[in-house]
Design a protein around this motif. Structure first.
Motif, PDB file in Angstrom:
ATOM      1  N   MET A   1      -2.445  32.633 -61.767  1.00  0.00           N
ATOM      2  CA  MET A   1      -1.084  32.158 -62.039  1.00  0.00           C
ATOM      3  C   MET A   1      -0.714  31.052 -61.058  1.00  0.00           C
ATOM      4  O   MET A   1      -1.029  31.126 -59.872  1.00  0.00           O
ATOM      5  CB  MET A   1      -0.085  33.321 -61.901  1.00  0.00           C
ATOM      6  N   LYS A   2      -0.045  30.035 -61.574  1.00  0.00           N
ATOM      7  CA  LYS A   2       0.384  28.939 -60.718  1.00  0.00           C
ATOM      8  C   LYS A   2       1.416  29.431 -59.705  1.00  0.00           C
ATOM      9  O   LYS A   2       2.253  30.283 -60.019  1.00  0.00           O
ATOM     10  CB  LYS A   2       0.991  27.823 -61.565  1.00  0.00           C
ATOM     11  N   LEU A   3       1.336  28.890 -58.501  1.00  0.00           N
ATOM     12  CA  LEU A   3       2.265  29.297 -57.453  1.00  0.00           C
ATOM     13  C   LEU A   3       3.697  28.922 -57.823  1.00  0.00           C
ATOM     14  O   LEU A   3       4.644  29.681 -57.581  1.00  0.00           O
ATOM     15  CB  LEU A   3       1.871  28.637 -56.127  1.00  0.00           C
ATOM     16  N   LYS A   5       5.760  27.507 -61.220  1.00  0.00           N
ATOM     17  CA  LYS A   5       5.693  27.214 -62.651  1.00  0.00           C
ATOM     18  C   LYS A   5       6.979  26.522 -63.078  1.00  0.00           C
ATOM     19  O   LYS A   5       8.077  26.980 -62.784  1.00  0.00           O
ATOM     20  CB  LYS A   5       5.504  28.506 -63.454  1.00  0.00           C
ATOM     21  N   ILE A  73       8.579  31.006 -59.163  1.00  0.00           N
ATOM     22  CA  ILE A  73       7.485  31.225 -58.223  1.00  0.00           C
ATOM     23  C   ILE A  73       6.784  32.529 -58.578  1.00  0.00           C
ATOM     24  O   ILE A  73       7.240  33.283 -59.438  1.00  0.00           O
ATOM     25  CB  ILE A  73       7.976  31.234 -56.759  1.00  0.00           C
ATOM     26  N   SER A  74       5.684  32.798 -57.932  1.00  0.00           N
ATOM     27  CA  SER A  74       4.817  33.922 -58.295  1.00  0.00           C
ATOM     28  C   SER A  74       5.508  35.277 -58.223  1.00  0.00           C
ATOM     29  O   SER A  74       5.092  36.233 -58.861  1.00  0.00           O
ATOM     30  CB  SER A  74       3.569  33.930 -57.403  1.00  0.00           C
ATOM     31  N   SER A  75       6.577  35.361 -57.445  1.00  0.00           N
ATOM     32  CA  SER A  75       7.319  36.618 -57.346  1.00  0.00           C
ATOM     33  C   SER A  75       8.254  36.816 -58.532  1.00  0.00           C
ATOM     34  O   SER A  75       8.989  37.793 -58.583  1.00  0.00           O
ATOM     35  CB  SER A  75       8.140  36.641 -56.059  1.00  0.00           C
TER      36      SER A  75
END
Length: 208
Positions: A1-3, A5, A73-75
């Protein structure tokens, strides 16, 4: 997954005065620079959409163009903010009256619009020490509010020789870099620029 998006990037409106600007609902980042410095290219790269249009004739566009974007973001946390593309300065083929109106509006925009939190001053890496850029940077610094941040971004970095890239990077103390061609990733990346924007606007800490 992109950091990071990019979920959405849309054109909002063009404005020629403060009354035409959109409501101040979200933080905003402003892109400032000389004509043909690469503002539209950088905005399109950051927003991952060909949304900002550059003119073949420097000085042709006198409006401030507003874009809305939403990043994740990834979170899974999302961030909404606006980008403002200001007309390039330093052009000559514009009447004195229009130029005065343009300068007045942009000064009012930068000074009075409280939603502006980050100002990115784009500088052509091939001409890093132009007096005009120095004057503009001094003006931006003098009008900066306590809750605003001003940063330089050196564009067209890929057009420099390797030696010139190292020299500029060292002289400017690891500056922000924007480039389209291949160059050593230690100098920066699109992701680094995107992280910088989120960190300034939202105090977001994003770790690779």
């Amino acid at each position: 997954m992109k950091l990071i998006k990019i979920l959405e990037s849309t054109f909002l409106r063009s404005a020629n005065n403060l009354a035409q600007c959109p409501p101040e609902h979200v933080p905003e980042v402003v892109f400032v620079g000389r004509s043909n410095v690469g503002k539209s290219t950088l905005i399109n790269t950051l927003l991952e959409r060909k949304i900002a249009k550059s003119s073949a004739t420097p000085g042709k566009t006198q409006s401030a163009n507003f874009f809305h974007t939403r990043w994740q973001i990834s979170s899974a946390e999302t961030f909404n903010f606006n980008c403002i593309d200001l007309p390039g300065f330093g052009y000559a083929k514009v009447s004195k009256t229009i130029k005065q109106q343009w300068e007045g509006f942009l000064t009012d925009l930068l000074v009075q619009r409280s939603s502006i939190k980050l100002i990115l001053h784009l500088i052509d890496a091939r001409h890093p020490n132009l007096p005009l850029d120095a004057e503009v940077h001094d003006f931006l610094e003098s009008s900066l509010h306590p809750d605003q941040t001003l940063k330089r971004i050196y564009t067209k970095f890929d057009k420099l020789s390797k030696n010139a890239q190292h020299t500029l990077y060292q002289q400017q103390n690891a500056p922000l870099i924007s480039a389209q061609g291949a160059f050593n990733p230690k100098f920066g990346s699109v992701l680094h620029l995107q992280k910088t924007i989120l960190e300034v606007l939202f105090n977001a800490r994003i770790h690779a």
